[in-house]
Design a protein around this motif. Structure first.
Motif, short mmCIF file in Angstrom:
data_model
loop_
_atom_site.label_atom_id
_atom_site.label_comp_id
_atom_site.label_asym_id
_atom_site.label_seq_id
_atom_site.Cartn_x
_atom_site.Cartn_y
_atom_site.Cartn_z
N MET A 86 40.71 -3.41 40.29
CA MET A 86 42.05 -2.80 40.38
C MET A 86 42.01 -1.37 40.91
N GLY A 87 40.80 -0.82 41.08
CA GLY A 87 40.68 0.51 41.65
C GLY A 87 41.12 1.62 40.73
N HIS A 88 40.99 1.41 39.41
CA HIS A 88 41.40 2.44 38.44
C HIS A 88 40.33 3.52 38.32
N SER A 89 40.73 4.76 38.30
CA SER A 89 39.79 5.86 38.10
C SER A 89 39.42 6.01 36.64
N LYS A 90 40.36 5.67 35.74
CA LYS A 90 40.15 5.83 34.31
C LYS A 90 40.18 4.47 33.61
N ILE A 91 39.27 4.28 32.68
CA ILE A 91 39.21 3.03 31.92
C ILE A 91 40.45 2.85 31.07
N GLU A 92 41.08 3.98 30.67
CA GLU A 92 42.29 3.90 29.84
C GLU A 92 43.42 3.16 30.55
N THR A 93 43.47 3.31 31.88
CA THR A 93 44.50 2.61 32.65
C THR A 93 44.28 1.11 32.59
N THR A 94 43.02 0.70 32.70
CA THR A 94 42.69 -0.72 32.63
C THR A 94 42.97 -1.28 31.25
N MET A 95 42.77 -0.48 30.21
CA MET A 95 42.98 -0.95 28.84
C MET A 95 44.42 -1.34 28.58
N GLN A 96 45.36 -0.79 29.35
CA GLN A 96 46.76 -1.19 29.19
C GLN A 96 46.92 -2.69 29.45
N TYR A 97 46.19 -3.20 30.42
CA TYR A 97 46.28 -4.63 30.73
C TYR A 97 45.60 -5.48 29.66
N VAL A 98 44.56 -4.94 29.06
CA VAL A 98 43.89 -5.65 27.97
C VAL A 98 44.86 -5.80 26.80
N ASN A 99 45.60 -4.73 26.50
CA ASN A 99 46.58 -4.78 25.42
C ASN A 99 47.72 -5.75 25.74
N MET A 100 48.14 -5.76 27.03
CA MET A 100 49.20 -6.68 27.45
C MET A 100 48.74 -8.12 27.35
N SER A 101 47.45 -8.37 27.63
CA SER A 101 46.94 -9.74 27.64
C SER A 101 46.93 -10.35 26.24
N LYS A 102 46.98 -9.51 25.21
CA LYS A 102 47.01 -10.02 23.84
C LYS A 102 48.26 -10.84 23.59
N LYS A 103 49.33 -10.50 24.33
CA LYS A 103 50.57 -11.27 24.19
C LYS A 103 50.36 -12.70 24.68
N ILE A 104 49.57 -12.85 25.76
CA ILE A 104 49.27 -14.19 26.24
C ILE A 104 48.47 -14.95 25.19
N GLN A 105 47.48 -14.28 24.59
CA GLN A 105 46.65 -14.91 23.57
C GLN A 105 47.48 -15.29 22.35
N ASP A 106 48.41 -14.41 21.96
CA ASP A 106 49.27 -14.70 20.81
C ASP A 106 50.16 -15.91 21.09
N ASP A 107 50.69 -15.98 22.31
CA ASP A 107 51.55 -17.10 22.66
C ASP A 107 50.79 -18.42 22.65
N VAL A 108 49.53 -18.38 23.07
CA VAL A 108 48.70 -19.58 23.04
C VAL A 108 48.51 -20.05 21.60
N MET A 109 48.26 -19.11 20.70
CA MET A 109 48.07 -19.45 19.29
C MET A 109 49.35 -20.03 18.70
N GLU A 110 50.49 -19.48 19.11
CA GLU A 110 51.77 -19.95 18.58
C GLU A 110 52.06 -21.39 18.99
N ARG A 111 51.52 -21.82 20.12
CA ARG A 111 51.81 -23.17 20.62
C ARG A 111 50.89 -24.25 19.98
N ILE A 112 49.88 -23.79 19.24
CA ILE A 112 48.97 -24.75 18.58
C ILE A 112 49.69 -25.45 17.44
N ARG A 113 49.57 -26.74 17.36
CA ARG A 113 50.14 -27.52 16.26
C ARG A 113 48.98 -27.90 15.31
N TRP A 114 48.94 -27.22 14.20
CA TRP A 114 47.85 -27.42 13.27
C TRP A 114 48.08 -28.69 12.44
N GLU A 115 47.06 -29.51 12.30
CA GLU A 115 47.16 -30.73 11.50
C GLU A 115 46.00 -30.79 10.52
#
Length: 414
Positions: free
Chosen positions: A384-413
């Protein structure tokens, strides 16, 4: 540095220059001797044309001409105008003399009028080579708001009250606080340039004491891969050609992570076809003042699912090359502007059935967020051409929403 001197001179005294009718312009010759004993020289046209024998070199006056009296009066006024302008600039600098080059540049830009901050802003914005054309237009848009709010305010009247008037105007336009902050940052940039050039004393910078609510930035928007697929596979018959092109570059950014400024400059010769697949390499457009970074993207690896023949990044790049790449050295999306794409991509979202606010940067955010689920942070930072790792970490934090949504769609039996 010595004061600038002025004297009148006929064209015949400048390499014997005269027109076919025998007349020549009377110039105001400006010169200044520097500390290194070299003399700077500039010429200002007076617009007065007479023959060489109608000009007295000794008295520096028009003679033997029907309009001699009027011409000499005009020449005197133009000389006085230049001298007064120099005095005003010296007073502006608290008694410090200015260079002839700076005097000439400013006098030419203002037509001999007092330089306002708005005129300075426009002059510098149009001269800056280190910013992209889209950034220049965005900053000039801020200048239009400034002029509407406070007009052509002289430097000497630039103060806290001026900034407050600008701020109140923006609030009255019902701009979001983050947008208002963006406008202030543009103005602050040019005030800092004015400080560096000596037009404003550092201690008199009006932003020293001006505070305002900057608001909170919205969470970055992004699309999941299944949402991007809706745009990729959508029916485009109802779209205009501009909307189709906006869709194409948006998806290209979403699958490659390129900024708009880089995506709009893609040329066929930037793409190399290797044994493994397509590879993109080019110099990054952003931050032209600094050492340019090189972009190297293995497109054949970006979003390559096991049940698909090639990666989505490579597939979409091939599509754009076939559609727009008829000239190897021409940009695929030559002439396309960020503003136009942002306007058209909203219509694309509606037709695709997406209830989301799309902009060019949402495409890049989508790449970063979807990649952050799979790719190590340092690798993503490089892509992504980021000079600072902190900028990249924003996307890591955003990606947690994708992970949370995946967990929410699991039907536990049990």
């Amino acid at each position: 540095m010595k004061i600038i001197a002025f004297r009148l001179m006929h064209s015949s005294e400048r390499k014997k220059r005269v027109n076919k009718d025998g007349t020549g312009i009377i110039w105001i010759y400006a010169y200044q001797r520097g500390t290194n004993r070299k003399t700077q020289q500039k010429y200002f046209s007076t617009g007065v044309r007479v023959k060489p024998d109608q000009w007295n070199k000794k008295s520096r006056q028009v003679i033997k001409h029907p309009n001699a009296l009027a011409y000499n009066s005009l020449l005197s006024r133009k000389m006085a105008e230049l001298m007064e302008y120099q005095i005003d600039m010296i007073n502006e600098r608290r008694g410090e003399h200015i260079s002839l080059n700076e005097f000439y540049e400013r006098f030419t830009a203002t037509g001999g009028k007092e330089l306002s901050f708005a005129s300075f802003y426009q002059m510098i914005a149009e001269q800056r080579k280190e910013i992209s054309e889209s950034t220049r237009q965005t900053q000039l848009n801020t200048l239009n708001h400034w002029r509407t709010a406070v007009g052509d305010t002289p430097f000497r009247e630039l103060n806290y009250d001026t900034l407050d008037a600008f701020h109140q105007y923006l609030l009255g336009e019902e701009k979001e606080l983050t947008t208002i902050d963006k406008y202030h940052r543009h103005v602050k940039t040019y005030i800092n340039i004015a400080v560096n050039k000596g037009f404003i004393k550092s201690e008199l910078n009006p932003y020293n004491n001006f505070k305002y609510d900057k608001g909170r930035a919205r969470p970055k928007g992004f699309l999941r891969l299944e949402e991007l697929e809706l745009i990729e596979l959508m029916e485009i018959k109802s779209l205009s050609s501009e909307q189709v092109k906006a869709r194409d570059i948006f998806l290209l950014m979403a699958f490659t992570g390129l900024r708009f400024s880089d995506a709009v400059c893609i040329k066929p010769h930037n793409i190399t076809k290797t044994r493994k697949g397509y590879h993109y390499s080019a110099l990054m457009v952003k931050n032209r003042r600094r050492a340019k970074k090189e972009i190297n993207l293995p497109l054949y690896t970006f979003f390559h699912f096991v049940d698909e023949e090639e990666s989505r990044a490579q597939r979409w790049m091939k599509y754009c090359l076939e559609k727009y790449g008829s000239r190897p050295r021409a940009a695929l999306f030559e002439g396309l502007s960020n503003t136009v794409v942002n306007e058209n991509i909203k219509a694309v979202a509606r037709v695709a059935g997406l209830d989301k606010h799309l902009t060019c940067h949402v495409g890049r955010h989508s790449f970063g967020t979807n990649m952050a689920v799979k790719v190590p942070i340092p690798t993503l930072q490089g892509y992504m051409g980021h000079s600072k790792i902190e900028t990249t970490m924003q996307y890591v934090n955003m990606s947690k929403k994708i992970q949370d949504d995946v967990m929410e769609r699991i039907r536990w039996e049990k």
